[in-house]
Design an enzyme around this catalytic site. Sequence first.
Site, PDB file in Angstrom:
ATOM      1  CB  CYS A 454      -0.918   7.575  -1.892  1.00  0.00           C
ATOM      2  SG  CYS A 454      -0.788   9.374  -1.761  1.00  0.00           S
ATOM      3  CG  HIS A 827      -1.894   9.797  -5.822  1.00  0.00           C
ATOM      4  ND1 HIS A 827      -2.383   9.165  -4.700  1.00  0.00           N
ATOM      5  CD2 HIS A 827      -1.783   8.834  -6.773  1.00  0.00           C
ATOM      6  CE1 HIS A 827      -2.551   7.875  -4.972  1.00  0.00           C
ATOM      7  NE2 HIS A 827      -2.193   7.654  -6.215  1.00  0.00           N
TER       8      HIS A 827
END
Length: 996
Positions: A454, A827
């Site tokens: 990510c 994330h």
Amino acid sequence: MDKILEAVVMSSYPNNVKQGLVRRVIEAAKQPMDSEQCWSMLELSTKLYLTGDTKYKREIGKEVLEVYGHYHPEEFEEFFNVRFLLSLLQEGYGPLGKRSHYVLDYIQLGLQFVLESPSANSIFSLLRIEVLRKVCERPSPKQCAKISKLLTHHPQCIPVGKHQLLFCQQLIRCIGQFQCVSEGEEEIMEFLEQVNKVSGLLQRIWRTQTSAILPSLKELFTIISSTEEQEAPSNALASVVQFVPLELMDGVIRNLTNDDSITDVQMMMAIGRMIDWVSWPLGKNIDKWIIALLKGLAAVKKFSILIEVTLSKIEKVFSKLLYPIVREGALSVLQYMLLSFQHSHEAFHLLLPHIPRLVASLKKEDSNSATSSLEQLAELIHCMFFRFSGFPDLYEPVLEAVKALPIPNEDRIKHLLGQNAWTSQKNELACFYPRLASKSETGKIGLINLGNTCYMNSIIQSLFMASDFRHSVLNLTEGNSQPLMTKLQWLFAFLEHSQRPAISPESFLSASWPPWFTPGAQQDCSEYLKYLLDRLHEEEKTGKRIYQKLKESSLMSQAVEHHYLNKTLIEKMFGGKMMTKIRCLKCLNVSSREEAFTDLSLAFPPSDRNVRGSTSVLPVEEIGPQFIEPPENAGQLMGSPWIQRKAPMASDHAAPSVSVETLGFQEPGEATNPIRGNDVGVDAAKDPLSTFGEQACAPKDSRSVPDLINYFLSPERLTAENKYHCEKCASLQDAEKVAELTEGPHYLILTLLRFSFDPRTMKRKKILDNVSIPVVLKLPILVAPEETEEACQHGKDGPVPGSGFMTVVYDLCSVVVHSGISSESGHYYCYSRECTDTIPHGQPRDGVPKPASDKQLDFEIQWYLFNDTRVSFSSFESVSNVTSFFPKDTAYVLFYRQRPGRQSCLLHEALAEAGRLHGEPSLHKDLMEAISKDNILFLQEQEKEARNRAAYISALPKSPLWWRDLDRDKDDDSSSGGCSPAAGGGGSGSFHGLVF
């Protein structure tokens, strides 16, 4: 005597009178009696018991039979013979069409009186065959329960050998066809009791003959895995599984999941029907078997089955949390389904609309079961927030619903996620996402996460949304001899023109991978961005020039052309320059060095320093070159160089200060006065968009991006161990260092240094401070005197008079957010919008110059939220508030685009000219063909997957009314019952809906 008894029973006397007369007959029957009379009485009592139209008549028949069986055993044995019983079992008793339903009860009643007789074994043999035949005829639940009751009381009648195995299998088939036809609570309770009697018989047989268990389970699996067009098997089969010893579970599951004769469709049908068993009340260990089979399928990598079943069943399982009687098992299954479904947010997001209503219902119930379930549910939800961060718009209502419940720590969350994942190899699941999905309604394309990538996806999307950079990359010539830039061009082209909802950046990842990164581990997106830009810059710098269209611009002089052609694309787009000056506090000598940068790394001021109005750090409005010219009187330096500067008076000759600002609206003729606090350039009452001023300014107790930039640009004292080696003094001396921006980049990248090393824990920790982000930023850029004069003549961005500084305006275009509490985990996702100039680049054709401030701040430019494969519409409000709702989600890397102005006009005009000449970027032939082929391939994949999914979905057990459980809770607050959401005494309708 039989005539007397029959007359009494059939008479119209009151029951109490009849009872007295019957008692006399029964007492007389205890006396010795001839055989013929006994037969007559046995025939009459059999008739009353089997065909009596009232319970009273049947009770009399039972009493008489028991008396004669006890007092006249020889006659009873002679009467209760094999032939008579065979006739009863095969032909029934009573008139045709009205056969008695009490034959099995009658046989059970009579058996107790012939157990020691010579004919007993013949009777047992007969019954072993007949009960097997009866079961093969699929009797009703009531008749099955009677057979089970008979065999439980008289186990000698249970079939033996191969017949016993066949009997167990056929009994399971019977259970599979059980249906409760009534919705009354009494009838439902009777049905449950009947099912328990039948499954209890199986348990009795299995205890004595364990060899019958596995063949029985095989028959059960055959039933629930059948794909033939027929009525779905009854959930009553759940009652069978609860009696299978748990020590057999591993072997059974292993055999099932490794059986090549079982197709995927059959397996999906079976596990889907098993999951429906969570509705079965009072079942034990059912959840354990369901979870074991799900884990078994994961072990053999049957991920497609797990995905389809989870997505089709998870909402139904979730709805059962409303019912205390099945809540514990349903919650166990739900926990595993969610915690194991880690490759995609789909399963969790299916539940989001229902969570607030369920939480409200459980709070209202206020029971120990509800309280415990709420805490477990909240833990589960926070695990999902942690695993699938980046959806603030969807999670806000859920977060509000569970805000009062305990929050698990990160170690607990990681433990749960690590313990339940289908596989530790995340790339094994890459091909299963995105499933049959259409392109985002935004028209934008996502990027597939290839295993903690990510950090790369968010950076690529931010670079892609930098439209000037994107167009330049897409306009590259085919033979540019820049391998990494070519791969980026291909990636951008697919993001622009692919029909897929998301594409895989695998090729670009392998080409741009920093060699020190650990595969599969989370990385720092800022570190990746710096490495990527440096690689692209160095690759072009070796002589493979790009962007030759700048040569064609007639607006550039030869010197300027030479200046720009010697820059790489990265320098043109992201390169800025900064002057670092160090002044020796003894001899006042100033040394300076100019450096290029592609991003500014902004540290957070120490907690004991307030960047606004503090005497230790220059205030916002007073950043400027305070010490470059030596003062006339060296005595001025005797005090601290950090003394607070006063704002210059009109008569002062000192240079006025220049601040880093957030921008409101300015009329074309306004001076570029600094904006501070909540001041806006336009009266709020006159301009509806002036609320921007509020968005741009930080709350008093938080920091803002201008605060961090001002701290970055403020003077730094070099003392003690950090003393400066002055060449003039030839020794270490106290000094003062300051940084000044001398050239603003086209795209300004700001990295907020949130990660710092904690010597106590020996780990990098994250600074979670909320930082307000202005949508427009004004930076002071140091310019040469001749440039200042030129700018004034052209009417461009006006410098502050006499200061040597010029204000450059930047618009926010991307924000990369890090969700988590450390750089090694968490994330990344990003908010982006496409900032372009709203007025033509360069000067109008009529020759009248227009100030750059004519460009209105466009708050209607659409924001997008890029979170790996998911792309959705968003807003600046969401950007601003994300940390307020989710404290671990903090802005990390910011992209600003410079507005057209004096310093940037050459590049803007060159870009505009290229745009007028060539319009949209024209891709070379090979690239267009590759995109076209992939789009055709995607359509073919869609068609194939649609067919496969149609087969899967049609095979899945139908459960179209699951949502009624949730709707009922909303609409029918008055319902109460042992199985209803309110968990009181008994709503029959909700009970039936739950179980069946």
